[in-house]
Design an enzyme around this catalytic site. Sequence first.
Site, PDB file in Angstrom:
ATOM      1  N   LYS A  95     -25.323  83.152  18.519  1.00 31.62           N
ATOM      2  CA  LYS A  95     -24.480  83.042  17.330  1.00 31.62           C
ATOM      3  C   LYS A  95     -25.339  83.385  16.118  1.00 31.62           C
ATOM      4  CE  LYS A  95     -20.257  81.519  16.237  1.00 31.62           C
ATOM      5  NZ  LYS A  95     -19.003  81.693  16.973  1.00 31.62           N
ATOM      6  N   GLY A 195      -4.013  72.793  12.156  1.00 29.89           N
ATOM      7  CA  GLY A 195      -4.595  74.104  11.842  1.00 29.89           C
ATOM      8  C   GLY A 195      -3.677  75.208  12.326  1.00 29.89           C
ATOM      9  N   GLY A 197      -3.615  78.459  11.641  1.00 31.94           N
ATOM     10  CA  GLY A 197      -4.188  79.746  11.246  1.00 31.94           C
ATOM     11  C   GLY A 197      -3.832  80.792  12.285  1.00 31.94           C
ATOM     12  N   VAL A 199      -4.943  81.362  15.377  1.00 33.63           N
ATOM     13  CA  VAL A 199      -4.695  80.872  16.742  1.00 33.63           C
ATOM     14  C   VAL A 199      -3.522  79.889  16.745  1.00 33.63           C
ATOM     15  CG1 VAL A 199      -5.657  79.654  18.725  1.00 33.63           C
ATOM     16  CG2 VAL A 199      -7.123  81.160  17.374  1.00 33.63           C
TER      17      VAL A 199
HETATM   18  P1  NAD Z   1      -8.165  80.396  10.933  1.00 32.99           P
HETATM   19  O1  NAD Z   1      -9.194  80.325   9.854  1.00 32.99           O
HETATM   20  O2  NAD Z   1      -7.243  81.554  10.994  1.00 32.99           O
HETATM   21  O3  NAD Z   1      -7.269  79.073  10.913  1.00 32.99           O
HETATM   22  C1  NAD Z   1      -7.767  77.801  10.673  1.00 32.99           C
HETATM   23  C2  NAD Z   1      -6.650  77.002  10.015  1.00 32.99           C
HETATM   24  O4  NAD Z   1      -7.090  75.653   9.870  1.00 32.99           O
HETATM   25  C3  NAD Z   1      -6.284  77.510   8.630  1.00 32.99           C
HETATM   26  O5  NAD Z   1      -4.891  77.630   8.512  1.00 32.99           O
HETATM   27  C4  NAD Z   1      -6.855  76.435   7.710  1.00 32.99           C
HETATM   28  O6  NAD Z   1      -6.115  76.289   6.510  1.00 32.99           O
HETATM   29  C5  NAD Z   1      -6.730  75.207   8.578  1.00 32.99           C
HETATM   30  N1  NAD Z   1      -7.601  74.107   8.172  1.00 32.99           N
HETATM   31  C6  NAD Z   1      -8.867  74.177   7.708  1.00 32.99           C
HETATM   32  N2  NAD Z   1      -9.318  72.937   7.425  1.00 32.99           N
HETATM   33  C7  NAD Z   1      -8.324  72.097   7.729  1.00 32.99           C
HETATM   34  C8  NAD Z   1      -8.180  70.678   7.687  1.00 32.99           C
HETATM   35  N3  NAD Z   1      -9.155  69.897   7.230  1.00 32.99           N
HETATM   36  N4  NAD Z   1      -7.010  70.147   8.099  1.00 32.99           N
HETATM   37  C9  NAD Z   1      -6.005  70.917   8.557  1.00 32.99           C
HETATM   38  N5  NAD Z   1      -6.085  72.258   8.622  1.00 32.99           N
HETATM   39  C10 NAD Z   1      -7.221  72.830   8.217  1.00 32.99           C
HETATM   40  O7  NAD Z   1      -8.983  80.236  12.291  1.00 32.99           O
HETATM   41  P2  NAD Z   1      -8.511  80.614  13.761  1.00 32.99           P
HETATM   42  O8  NAD Z   1      -9.016  81.979  14.091  1.00 32.99           O
HETATM   43  O9  NAD Z   1      -7.068  80.295  13.922  1.00 32.99           O
HETATM   44  O10 NAD Z   1      -9.370  79.587  14.624  1.00 32.99           O
HETATM   45  C11 NAD Z   1      -9.027  78.211  14.688  1.00 32.99           C
HETATM   46  C12 NAD Z   1     -10.128  77.438  15.384  1.00 32.99           C
HETATM   47  O11 NAD Z   1     -10.310  77.964  16.702  1.00 32.99           O
HETATM   48  C13 NAD Z   1     -11.496  77.578  14.706  1.00 32.99           C
HETATM   49  O12 NAD Z   1     -12.179  76.350  14.883  1.00 32.99           O
HETATM   50  C14 NAD Z   1     -12.193  78.663  15.496  1.00 32.99           C
HETATM   51  O13 NAD Z   1     -13.597  78.535  15.461  1.00 32.99           O
HETATM   52  C15 NAD Z   1     -11.653  78.408  16.888  1.00 32.99           C
HETATM   53  N6  NAD Z   1     -11.626  79.595  17.745  1.00 32.99           N
HETATM   54  C16 NAD Z   1     -10.968  80.713  17.348  1.00 32.99           C
HETATM   55  C17 NAD Z   1     -10.943  81.835  18.176  1.00 32.99           C
HETATM   56  C18 NAD Z   1     -10.190  83.070  17.778  1.00 32.99           C
HETATM   57  O14 NAD Z   1     -10.005  83.958  18.633  1.00 32.99           O
HETATM   58  N7  NAD Z   1      -9.739  83.199  16.547  1.00 32.99           N
HETATM   59  C19 NAD Z   1     -11.613  81.801  19.402  1.00 32.99           C
HETATM   60  C20 NAD Z   1     -12.261  80.629  19.794  1.00 32.99           C
HETATM   61  C21 NAD Z   1     -12.280  79.518  18.948  1.00 32.99           C
END
Ligand code: NAD
Length: 369
Positions: A95, A195, A197, A199
Amino acid sequence: MPNTQELPTVKADAKSSVIESMQALGHEQVVHFYDQATGLKAIIAIHNTQLGPALGGTRMWAYATEAEALTDVLRLSRGMSYKAAITGLNLGGGKAVIIGDAKTQKSEALMRRFGKFVDGLAGRYITAEDVGVGTKDMEYIAMETRHVTGLPEFLGGGGDPSPVTAYGVYLGMKSSAKEAYGNDSLEGKKILVQGIGKVGHHLVGYLAKENAIIYVNDINEDNLKAVAAEYKVQIVDAASMFDLEIDIYAPCALGATLNSESLSRLRCSIIAGAANNQLADETIHGLMCQQKGILYAPDFLINAGGLINVSIELEGYNRDRAMSMTENIYAAAQNVFRIAKAENIPTINAAKRLAERRMEDIGRIKLSF
Ligand code: NAD
């Protein structure tokens, strides 16, 4: 690598030296980069390359201290080793973190300088997207190194991995339901997704198709509005969400939401979500889940769809193959639950043991001609 069963809780913190932290978590290499001209400050952590080159995204974040950045990159890179190993990929874990504000401190030169540094590692580390690093940045990085994956479609990559990650989380959740309830239907199950976002939004789509009762929480009002416009969901606030009577909690925002406070309040039978490092303390909170009778689907197993997606890009991207490989998460989770039950150990310990065993077994084969 030490057996996790005997591992004390490992902490890389401000009081430890870099090498002490590496020793504690089993890292091979940690490299610090600084470039005066662009202001680039970055750390790349290579945790384990027994299975192959270390793959993991680059995160850009305004860490308050360098120690905080180091802790993050060490924990995240180790998680990548486990994720690749348990998913059956021939990749190691790594990472990168760039210390800085992604909104104000990014530039073409900074990203290309970073790409150049990645290139200097000669393929021991392959980078990809993570929080604070977007498509344009990936394009810049790719101008300076070929050790990069997770590229946009127009550069021959697989594009956004989030739909694949969400599919894996959904299947991991169904596998958990099969274990906890005897069948994997999510119909009528009360599910809290924290969350919404990239995913979380896709995950809600799968849950809605199964007629689950969906609660959502986010700090971003726009994301909540977007999901509520598309699906039937109930928006809940952060103060009360852990007191809801639910079946499944899906953490899809941040890490460490499973801590002593939240776990003492949570009333659910399954935790299955996308966020990395969900357990604030793997030993204490993994055990707490087990003692509370909550089935915890290990995060690095069920959120591996994104990694699968970018790993396929290294061979020539094919979305169908990414989705079908992601389907293995269901059976892999069943295997973890079976071992955890048979040995009466937390699911996180069972998953880590499986990952460590594969790293050791395959690592040994690679040593022989
Ligand atoms: P993203 O940034 O698109 O979405 C994250 C969401 O969480 C956002 O809508 C944000 O506003 C919300 N958020 C942040 N802090 C918050 C809080 N305190 N309370 C409530 N909501 C909050 O990220 P993503 O790509 O959807 O990924 C989500 C999680 O999954 C992350 O932890 C990421 O590391 C993990 N992840 C993502 C992937 C991927 O393919 N995108 C793969 C493996 C792991």
